[in-house]
Scaffold this motif. Structure first.
Motif, PDB file in Angstrom:
ATOM      1  N   ARG A  10       0.830  -1.202   0.000  1.00 41.00           N
ATOM      2  CA  ARG A  10       0.000   0.000   0.000  1.00 41.00           C
ATOM      3  C   ARG A  10       0.863   1.250   0.000  1.00 41.00           C
ATOM      4  N   ILE A  11       0.516   2.181  -0.886  1.00 42.22           N
ATOM      5  CA  ILE A  11       1.224   3.464  -0.939  1.00 42.22           C
ATOM      6  C   ILE A  11       0.654   4.357   0.164  1.00 42.22           C
ATOM      7  N   GLU A  12       1.509   4.778   1.057  1.00 47.03           N
ATOM      8  CA  GLU A  12       1.053   5.541   2.220  1.00 47.03           C
ATOM      9  C   GLU A  12       0.727   6.989   1.879  1.00 47.03           C
ATOM     10  N   ASN A  13       1.488   7.585   0.962  1.00 49.31           N
ATOM     11  CA  ASN A  13       1.251   8.998   0.603  1.00 49.31           C
ATOM     12  C   ASN A  13      -0.033   9.108  -0.221  1.00 49.31           C
ATOM     13  N   PRO A  14      -1.022   9.880   0.243  1.00 47.04           N
ATOM     14  CA  PRO A  14      -2.303   9.955  -0.479  1.00 47.04           C
ATOM     15  C   PRO A  14      -2.156  10.482  -1.895  1.00 47.04           C
ATOM     16  N   SER A  15      -1.322  11.500  -2.098  1.00 44.11           N
ATOM     17  CA  SER A  15      -1.166  12.068  -3.443  1.00 44.11           C
ATOM     18  C   SER A  15      -0.552  11.052  -4.388  1.00 44.11           C
ATOM     19  N   ASN A  16       0.513  10.384  -3.927  1.00 41.05           N
ATOM     20  CA  ASN A  16       1.143   9.366  -4.773  1.00 41.05           C
ATOM     21  C   ASN A  16       0.188   8.202  -5.037  1.00 41.05           C
ATOM     22  N   ARG A  17      -0.627   7.856  -4.028  1.00 35.04           N
ATOM     23  CA  ARG A  17      -1.581   6.762  -4.205  1.00 35.04           C
ATOM     24  C   ARG A  17      -2.634   7.112  -5.251  1.00 35.04           C
ATOM     25  N   GLN A  18      -3.097   8.363  -5.259  1.00 31.95           N
ATOM     26  CA  GLN A  18      -4.105   8.779  -6.229  1.00 31.95           C
ATOM     27  C   GLN A  18      -3.529   8.808  -7.640  1.00 31.95           C
ATOM     28  N   VAL A  19      -2.301   9.298  -7.769  1.00 30.79           N
ATOM     29  CA  VAL A  19      -1.666   9.340  -9.091  1.00 30.79           C
ATOM     30  C   VAL A  19      -1.456   7.925  -9.636  1.00 30.79           C
ATOM     31  N   THR A  20      -0.976   7.027  -8.781  1.00 33.28           N
ATOM     32  CA  THR A  20      -0.760   5.647  -9.204  1.00 33.28           C
ATOM     33  C   THR A  20      -2.070   4.982  -9.591  1.00 33.28           C
ATOM     34  N   TYR A  21      -3.136   5.244  -8.825  1.00 33.92           N
ATOM     35  CA  TYR A  21      -4.444   4.653  -9.135  1.00 33.92           C
ATOM     36  C   TYR A  21      -4.934   5.118 -10.500  1.00 33.92           C
ATOM     37  N   SER A  22      -4.791   6.409 -10.767  1.00 35.55           N
ATOM     38  CA  SER A  22      -5.273   6.938 -12.039  1.00 35.55           C
ATOM     39  C   SER A  22      -4.520   6.325 -13.215  1.00 35.55           C
ATOM     40  N   LYS A  23      -3.192   6.206 -13.082  1.00 37.63           N
ATOM     41  CA  LYS A  23      -2.398   5.629 -14.160  1.00 37.63           C
ATOM     42  C   LYS A  23      -2.731   4.159 -14.363  1.00 37.63           C
ATOM     43  N   ARG A  24      -2.779   3.395 -13.279  1.00 33.00           N
ATOM     44  CA  ARG A  24      -3.040   1.964 -13.394  1.00 33.00           C
ATOM     45  C   ARG A  24      -4.462   1.702 -13.896  1.00 33.00           C
ATOM     46  N   ARG A  25      -5.413   2.535 -13.480  1.00 33.85           N
ATOM     47  CA  ARG A  25      -6.796   2.337 -13.937  1.00 33.85           C
ATOM     48  C   ARG A  25      -6.899   2.529 -15.445  1.00 33.85           C
ATOM     49  N   HIS A  26      -6.302   3.571 -15.945  1.00 34.07           N
ATOM     50  CA  HIS A  26      -6.320   3.784 -17.400  1.00 34.07           C
ATOM     51  C   HIS A  26      -5.641   2.620 -18.120  1.00 34.07           C
TER      52      HIS A  26
END
Length: 215
Positions: A10-26
């Motif tokens: 789990r990525i602890e940093n919320p901003s990094n987690r959101q960016v990673t989610y957006s990239k992986r989702r696409h």
């Protein structure tokens, strides 16, 4: 030199987690679209985030419901329990009732009645007459309330007018009593005449020139 392996956690940093989610989702949605087009496969993909946001993809020629129903038939497993099935049946029943009510409403408006049999037309006429009678009764009830309110307001107006006259009369009487205490008693009808009397000590002498027209 190849990239090192990334530890999956789990990525602890919320901003990094959101960016990673957006990239992986696409990326996942792109892969799902590719396999659907290249292999003529029916694909359904649903992603729910930790804050309950839903992102979904399904093949253009189908829907999520169709894919789930196809899955039920192939696997022999039911994803819905009896409670959900009952809810689905209840939804269908309510939809049918709503459709019937829409049809009945159109009939009450005089629409789509050409094909109705005589008995249904009679029932429709009775329903309209009953509705008109109910509306008239309600109209008379509201009219009676309005009349009662008008009478109440008229009585309040009369009462306020009476109180105002009493107060005005009392003020006039108090003014007259004050004048009597000063040694003068004046008739209210002669009130205007009193102000025409000259002050004490002054007398009005006749103008003899005007009387005898002395030139």
């Amino acid at each position: 030199m190849g990239r090192g392996k990334i530890e999956i956690k789990r990525i602890e940093n919320p901003s990094n987690r959101q960016v990673t989610y957006s990239k992986r989702r696409h990326g996942i949605f792109k892969k799902a679209e590719e396999i659907s087009v290249l292999c003529d496969a029916k694909v359904s993909l649903v992603i729910i985030t930790n804050n309950s946001k839903v992102h979904a993809y399904h093949s253009p020629t189908t829907s999520v419901e169709d894919i789930l129903e196809h899955y039920h038939k192939i696997s022999g497993k039911r994803l819905w329990d009896a409670k959900h099935e009952n809810l689905s049946n209840e939804i269908e029943r309510i939809k049918k009732e709503n459709d019937n009510m829409q049809i009945e409403l159109r009939h009450l408006k005089g629409e789509d009645i050409a094909a109705l049999p005589y008995t249904e037309l009679q029932q429709l006429e009775d329903a309209l007459e009953h509705g008109i009678s109910s509306v008239r009764d309600k109209e008379m009830e509201i009219y009676g309330k309005l009349q009662k309110n008008v009478r109440r307001l008229e009585e309040e107006r009369k009462e306020l007018t009476y109180l105002w006259h009493c107060q005005h009369k009392q003020e006039v009487m108090e003014g007259d009593m004050g004048e009597m205490e000063g040694g003068v008693c004046i008739n209210p009808q002669d009130r205007d005449y009193r102000y025409q009397i000259p002050p004490f000590g002054l007398s009005m002498q006749p103008n003899f020139h005007d009387i005898f027209d002395v030139k």
